[in-house]
Write a protein that holds these residues in place. Structure first.
Motif, PDB file in Angstrom:
ATOM      1  N   THR A  24      33.501  53.420  34.281  1.00 47.86           N
ATOM      2  CA  THR A  24      33.994  54.156  35.450  1.00 47.86           C
ATOM      3  C   THR A  24      33.277  53.734  36.725  1.00 47.86           C
ATOM      4  O   THR A  24      33.858  53.772  37.815  1.00 47.86           O
ATOM      5  N   VAL A  25      32.022  53.335  36.595  1.00 48.47           N
ATOM      6  CA  VAL A  25      31.268  52.860  37.758  1.00 48.47           C
ATOM      7  C   VAL A  25      31.829  51.525  38.235  1.00 48.47           C
ATOM      8  O   VAL A  25      32.048  51.301  39.435  1.00 48.47           O
ATOM      9  N   ARG A  26      32.059  50.619  37.291  1.00 46.80           N
ATOM     10  CA  ARG A  26      32.624  49.313  37.658  1.00 46.80           C
ATOM     11  C   ARG A  26      34.017  49.474  38.262  1.00 46.80           C
ATOM     12  O   ARG A  26      34.386  48.778  39.216  1.00 46.80           O
ATOM     13  N   GLN A  27      34.789  50.404  37.689  1.00 52.13           N
ATOM     14  CA  GLN A  27      36.142  50.632  38.201  1.00 52.13           C
ATOM     15  C   GLN A  27      36.097  51.181  39.625  1.00 52.13           C
ATOM     16  O   GLN A  27      36.876  50.754  40.490  1.00 52.13           O
ATOM     17  N   ALA A  28      35.192  52.114  39.887  1.00 56.18           N
ATOM     18  CA  ALA A  28      35.073  52.681  41.232  1.00 56.18           C
ATOM     19  C   ALA A  28      34.679  51.617  42.245  1.00 56.18           C
ATOM     20  O   ALA A  28      35.145  51.628  43.392  1.00 56.18           O
ATOM     21  N   ALA A  29      33.834  50.693  41.845  1.00 56.16           N
ATOM     22  CA  ALA A  29      33.358  49.651  42.758  1.00 56.16           C
ATOM     23  C   ALA A  29      34.442  48.638  43.105  1.00 56.16           C
ATOM     24  O   ALA A  29      34.289  47.876  44.059  1.00 56.16           O
ATOM     25  N   GLN A  30      35.547  48.627  42.347  1.00 54.71           N
ATOM     26  CA  GLN A  30      36.604  47.652  42.579  1.00 54.71           C
ATOM     27  C   GLN A  30      37.674  48.133  43.548  1.00 54.71           C
ATOM     28  O   GLN A  30      38.645  47.423  43.806  1.00 54.71           O
ATOM     29  N   GLN A  31      37.503  49.332  44.097  1.00 54.58           N
ATOM     30  CA  GLN A  31      38.474  49.818  45.075  1.00 54.58           C
ATOM     31  C   GLN A  31      38.384  49.014  46.375  1.00 54.58           C
ATOM     32  O   GLN A  31      37.388  48.342  46.648  1.00 54.58           O
ATOM     33  N   ALA A  32      39.428  49.106  47.166  1.00 53.94           N
ATOM     34  CA  ALA A  32      39.450  48.375  48.438  1.00 53.94           C
ATOM     35  C   ALA A  32      38.344  48.902  49.356  1.00 53.94           C
ATOM     36  O   ALA A  32      38.168  50.111  49.481  1.00 53.94           O
ATOM     37  N   PRO A  33      37.575  48.021  49.989  1.00 59.54           N
ATOM     38  CA  PRO A  33      36.494  48.465  50.875  1.00 59.54           C
ATOM     39  C   PRO A  33      37.030  49.272  52.061  1.00 59.54           C
ATOM     40  O   PRO A  33      38.129  49.017  52.562  1.00 59.54           O
ATOM     41  N   ARG A  34      36.222  50.244  52.489  1.00 59.25           N
ATOM     42  CA  ARG A  34      36.575  51.051  53.653  1.00 59.25           C
ATOM     43  C   ARG A  34      35.703  50.626  54.838  1.00 59.25           C
ATOM     44  O   ARG A  34      34.497  50.418  54.667  1.00 59.25           O
ATOM     45  N   PRO A  35      36.267  50.514  56.033  1.00 63.26           N
ATOM     46  CA  PRO A  35      35.438  50.222  57.215  1.00 63.26           C
ATOM     47  C   PRO A  35      34.357  51.285  57.381  1.00 63.26           C
ATOM     48  O   PRO A  35      34.619  52.478  57.193  1.00 63.26           O
ATOM     49  N   HIS A  36      33.160  50.865  57.749  1.00 66.01           N
ATOM     50  CA  HIS A  36      32.036  51.793  57.698  1.00 66.01           C
ATOM     51  C   HIS A  36      32.050  52.824  58.822  1.00 66.01           C
ATOM     52  O   HIS A  36      31.295  53.803  58.767  1.00 66.01           O
ATOM     53  N   ARG A  37      32.907  52.658  59.823  1.00 70.62           N
ATOM     54  CA  ARG A  37      32.956  53.630  60.914  1.00 70.62           C
ATOM     55  C   ARG A  37      34.137  54.594  60.802  1.00 70.62           C
ATOM     56  O   ARG A  37      34.371  55.393  61.711  1.00 70.62           O
TER      57      ARG A  37
END
Length: 407
Positions: free
Chosen positions: A187-200
């Motif tokens: 589940t950790v690896r799966q969560a890390a594979q989501q599309a990145p979100r802009p940090h602002r």
């Protein structure tokens, strides 16, 4: 003792002999021959994982990534949405080794190989007599039984997810005696594979706020700041906050590192040496505290170089309200239920026992901290106190959230 490895050209003759023994003499898939050797038609495409005892081949399994797979040639329709699957072939263990742990060891070596090669899906033609055994490993039937007589096979698929959920996964999981990284849950690896979100963005700020809130609960402290980096960064940030004269408890390698942090930050301090591999001598520590009024005391909660978890509650009793208790809890948080209430600063990370991906440094603190123009920006705890201070990774935050769920 059986040694497992990837076969070389020197193992070819032994592989052909074991292939014949299993798939001609025992399972009548092929016609006998005088040489009593069976060269697999995909021999040059196979990668063989083998087990040898005293240079004698006793177990083997082959991995093949070339299409079409054997099941496809037999008319089985395979899932075309899978990315880079492979097939398992020629699984064989000599009869005299089947009532031992040889098969389990071979499967453990297989799973390590698949993980290393990032192969997430494998097909196999499992013998009907061993169907229950395959199921224990997470193999799932995908089509009707093939073959006839003593040579009947069930087309099966093994995925990384079904293996992780299988009854045998915990048994086969290799034991690592090296320092990190920790094994992370699927589940950790799966969560890390989501599309990145802009940090602002607002969603990133909310994710940051939610994660820091959960870390406050975990540490039992009112404030947690978060930076992208390692535990070394967290301790460097804390070192910038220390004022006055302090005391560092040194019980091993990581106590020595705290000394290095303080020296590089130009701090004034004494060293209290702890007996290696033993608890804190509270009488000696109390005596030193009576001799000198310290503004802060810094120690590791778990000194992993000696295997000692120090009693923080006993140390708290010895301190007055003027002395800040500063704790490197990097190797402790997540291993048990600990309250850091009463500590001024506490450092930990997203990896280690929390079980997330490495890359997030957490600093828990008892009071709000304001920015300071006298501190380098990346080491200024006050800049982190209000949320996302610099470019960060939503993937690391999501992975840490999933790790806390698993924890």
């Amino acid at each position: 003792m059986i040694d497992f490895s990837i076969a070389t050209a020197d193992d070819a003759e032994a592989i052909h002999e074991l292939n014949y023994l299993t798939f001609t003499e025992e399972i009548p898939q092929h016609q006998p021959n005088i040489e009593r050797k069976r060269i697999d038609r995909f021999h040059d495409q196979n990668t063989y994982l083998i087990g040898k005892e005293d240079d004698r081949l006793v177990a083997m399994i082959a991995i093949r990534k070339h299409r079409p797979f054997s099941l496809e040639e037999k008319g089985v329709t395979l899932d075309e949405t899978l990315t880079d699957p492979a097939e398992i072939r020629l699984l064989s263990v000599r009869p005299e080794y089947r009532n031992s742990r040889t098969f389990m060891q071979l499967m453990r070596f297989l799973m390590v190989y698949l993980e290393r090669e990032t192969i997430d899906h494998v097909y196999i033609s499992g013998t009907t007599r061993e169907a229950k055994l395959y199921a224990r490993f997470g193999f799932t039937p995908i089509a009707a039984t093939l073959g006839s007589g003593d040579a009947q096979f069930v087309p099966m698929l093994l995925s990384r997810a079904t293996y992780e959920r299988s009854v045998i996964a915990d048994v086969l999981r290799p034991l690592h005696f090296l320092a990190g990284p920790v094994e992370v849950a699927p589940t950790v690896r799966q969560a890390a594979q989501q599309a990145p979100r802009p940090h602002r963005t607002a969603s990133m700020r909310q994710l940051d706020q939610d994660l820091r809130g959960r870390m406050c609960q975990l540490l039992d402290l009112p404030h947690v700041s978060m930076a992208v980096g390692s535990g070394t960064l967290a301790n460097d940030i804390v070192a910038q906050q220390l004022t006055g004269h302090g005391l560092i408890l040194n019980g091993g390698e990581f106590g020595q590192r705290l000394i290095d942090h303080a020296v590089r930050a130009g701090k004034s301090f004494d060293i209290h040496t702890l007996p290696s591999g033993h608890p804190i001598d509270l009488e000696q520590l109390a005596h030193q505290l009576r001799q000198t009024a310290y503004n802060w005391i810094w120690l590791t909660h778990c000194e992993t170089s000696t295997g000692v978890l120090y009693d923080l509650d006993a140390v708290k009793v010895l301190l007055d309200q003027r002395t800040a208790l500063v704790v490197d809890a990097i190797s402790a948080v997540g291993t048990g239920h600990f309250s850091y209430d009463g500590c001024t600063f506490v450092t930990t990370v997203s990896g280690k026992a929390i079980g997330g991906l490495p890359g997030l440094a957490f600093i828990g603190h008892a009071d709000r901290v304001l920015p300071s123009l006298c501190i380098p920006r990346y080491l200024d705890l006050g800049l982190y106190a209000e949320g996302v201070a610099f470019s960060g990774s939503s993937n690391l935050l999501l992975a840490c959230q999933a790790a806390l769920d698993a924890l």
